[in-house]
Motif scaffolding. Sequence first.
Motif, short mmCIF file in Angstrom:
data_model
loop_
_atom_site.label_atom_id
_atom_site.label_comp_id
_atom_site.label_asym_id
_atom_site.label_seq_id
_atom_site.Cartn_x
_atom_site.Cartn_y
_atom_site.Cartn_z
N LYS A 169 34.10 -42.76 21.30
CA LYS A 169 33.32 -41.82 20.62
C LYS A 169 33.33 -42.65 19.29
N PHE A 170 33.53 -43.12 18.97
CA PHE A 170 32.82 -43.47 17.72
C PHE A 170 31.88 -44.65 17.50
N LEU A 171 31.99 -45.65 18.74
CA LEU A 171 30.86 -46.77 18.63
C LEU A 171 29.71 -45.79 19.19
N HIS A 172 29.53 -44.50 20.05
CA HIS A 172 28.99 -43.91 20.22
C HIS A 172 28.60 -43.25 18.89
N ASP A 173 28.85 -42.82 18.19
CA ASP A 173 28.55 -42.27 16.94
C ASP A 173 27.44 -43.04 15.76
N MET A 174 28.05 -44.37 16.37
CA MET A 174 27.90 -45.09 15.89
C MET A 174 26.24 -45.75 16.11
N GLY A 175 25.40 -45.53 17.32
CA GLY A 175 24.57 -45.91 17.63
C GLY A 175 23.32 -46.09 16.62
N VAL A 176 23.30 -44.48 16.08
CA VAL A 176 21.96 -44.40 15.41
C VAL A 176 22.00 -45.09 14.17
N VAL A 177 22.81 -46.19 13.70
CA VAL A 177 22.76 -47.10 12.93
C VAL A 177 22.25 -48.55 13.62
N GLY A 178 22.00 -48.53 14.16
CA GLY A 178 21.06 -49.71 15.27
C GLY A 178 20.12 -49.45 15.52
N ASP A 179 19.81 -47.80 15.05
CA ASP A 179 18.34 -47.51 15.89
C ASP A 179 18.01 -47.49 14.82
N ALA A 180 18.41 -47.65 12.90
CA ALA A 180 17.72 -47.26 12.22
C ALA A 180 17.36 -48.81 12.23
N TRP A 181 18.12 -49.85 12.41
CA TRP A 181 17.64 -51.18 11.74
C TRP A 181 16.67 -51.52 13.01
N GLU A 182 16.65 -51.13 14.02
CA GLU A 182 15.52 -51.72 14.60
C GLU A 182 14.31 -50.93 14.36
N ARG A 183 13.71 -49.22 13.56
CA ARG A 183 12.75 -48.79 13.51
C ARG A 183 12.83 -49.46 11.94
N LEU A 184 13.39 -50.16 11.30
CA LEU A 184 12.42 -51.14 10.15
C LEU A 184 12.24 -51.73 10.49
N PHE A 185 12.11 -52.75 11.49
CA PHE A 185 11.88 -54.00 12.32
C PHE A 185 10.47 -53.50 12.70
N ASP A 186 10.39 -52.20 13.06
CA ASP A 186 9.22 -52.26 14.41
C ASP A 186 8.78 -51.51 13.02
N GLU A 187 8.51 -51.12 11.97
CA GLU A 187 7.84 -50.43 10.97
C GLU A 187 7.76 -51.29 9.49
N THR A 188 8.67 -52.53 10.05
CA THR A 188 7.85 -53.61 8.13
C THR A 188 6.90 -54.33 9.69
N ILE A 189 7.21 -55.15 10.95
CA ILE A 189 6.04 -55.27 11.59
C ILE A 189 4.65 -54.35 12.09
N ALA A 190 4.96 -53.53 11.77
CA ALA A 190 3.46 -52.64 12.21
C ALA A 190 2.96 -52.49 10.53
N GLY A 191 3.69 -52.62 9.58
CA GLY A 191 2.62 -52.49 8.16
C GLY A 191 2.13 -53.82 7.43
#
Length: 604
Positions: A169-191
């Motif tokens: 359950k802890f790892l499931h909840d922590m998934g949003v942190v990994g998602d945030a790093w992925e968004r940082l990558f996507d937004e950096t590339i797009a910008g």
Amino acid sequence: MTVRPLFDANATAGGRDLGDLPEWDLTDLYPAPDAPELKRDLDWLEDACKRFAEDYEGKIADLDADAFLEMVHRHERIEAVAGRIMSYAGLRYYQNTTDPARTKMLSDMQEKITAYTTPLVFFSLELNRVPDDTYAALFEANDELARYKPAFDRVRAMKPYQLSDEMEKFLHDMGVVGDAWERLFDETIAGLEFEVDGEVMGIEATLNLLSEQDRAKREAAARALGTVFTNNIRTFSRVHNTQTKEKEVMDRWRGMPTPQTGRHLANDVEPEVVEALRDAVVEAYPRLSHRYYALKAKWMGLDRMEVWDRNAPLPMSSDRTVDWDEARETVMNAYSEFDPKMAEIAQPFFDKGWIDAAVKPGKAPGAFAHPTVTDAHPYVMLNYLGKPRDVMTLAHELGHGVHQVLAAGQGEMLASTPLTLAETASVFGEMLTFQRMLANAKDDAEKKVLLAGKVEDMINTVVRQIAFYDFECKLHEARKGGELTPDDINALWMSVQAESLGPVFDFMEGYETFWAYIPHFVHTPFYVYAYAFGDGLVNALYAEYRERPEGFQEKYFEMLRAGGSKHHKDLLAPFGLDATDPTFWHKGLSMIEGFIDELEAMED
């Protein structure tokens, strides 16, 4: 729970008159971001997850087959609603990753759905605690339930690596942190902005210039890419260090023997099959990429090639633009020639707003086909700029779309195809399109250009992706020893480049940073070998089609309809093929060698 598309190899980019390029109509998912239907589904999902946990937590081992089937149906409905919400938020985001409102919506939906689905973590954990004899008896007692057994077998494959309920359950909840790093990558590339000969452009347009006829323009683009990646390398290094470390921690806690184990389990493929593929491709580098690029250097009148020459058009090729109508007609004719049913399935993509083709500011780079959910339909994203390779990208993504439409009948739990087989229909669609174009070539010069283009695409799909896989293996292994500096990662990247591309290449200063823009390394570690797997498999399939065409189409459609309901060995058996045979991969690679043989023969 996070639903995201899987990005395919980078599509090319530009700014020409290409005709009326289609855009997505996302109203089949929800009418608008503030639609009452979306709020209704969110409210339903929160309640449904709570009730599911109340009804089944601690009770799965005691369910009879009928009750177990009812539980499966309820779980599938939850998956469908959550998948629809995340597909809508994700697709809107990829249309414009720099729009704060779209970014916020995606983040909010990820957090809500992660919170709502946390009570469901028990589902797979309890399932894996059911005794083997009880588990087997369940599926023997009900024919409809038996259909789902392959999906649950894949869940059970994770049994040795399962943690306590609280940790899961802890790892499931922590998934949003990994998602945030992925968004940082996507937004950096797009910008990112690249200045080439006084013109400022985004990453897609700049990458597109690497396949321009003008060598000086290609060099300017490559140097601009190297400069901007270098200037941002600390950000990309931080993303990769963090994501790789996070994976290492999770794998260590789960007791997974290698960083690749999770991907192999998800792909339902044996590690030894992947290693046989990898070894066969690496052993063939001299016969494939080294030999082809030496031939290309000769055609270009070069003693040495630079990285900006790798995807250069041949001197004898035309620089004409393929408009959208011609691209659509080319692909649809190829599909229809194989079987009218295939074109019929593909037609709505063009007619109903299921394709988003234009290059636009903030739009995610690359191309993908996202299946969304089985009670809706897939969506295809392109960055179409009229290059011949863009036509092949359309054929590729449309192949994914056809596959996803056919597999939807399996339902949410079984429609999703393991990545190794997910590339089958896409690469087959490319091959059909290529063979039609080759058959219609006006003369030997056009045939030569088409053959060379296909060889380059196959080298990019097989050689380049296996080199990517080796880079990832080295990256994850090196990260176990501590933080990696940008120079460390650069060195790992360069260690696979000369080996894969061959002795004819020199490498400009700055090329060592080109690992930075590959989305697969961040979004789906070790995804890349699926391309080589798919290409080799399709080459063998296509050879079978040419040798024994009678009844092939129906067997092919049956394979696609199966989705994730069968193992690759069972799917290939009707064609007399077996990927676990060590010689299997040599058959696929021999097709590429055969094309290079043809090109060399044209030199005589």
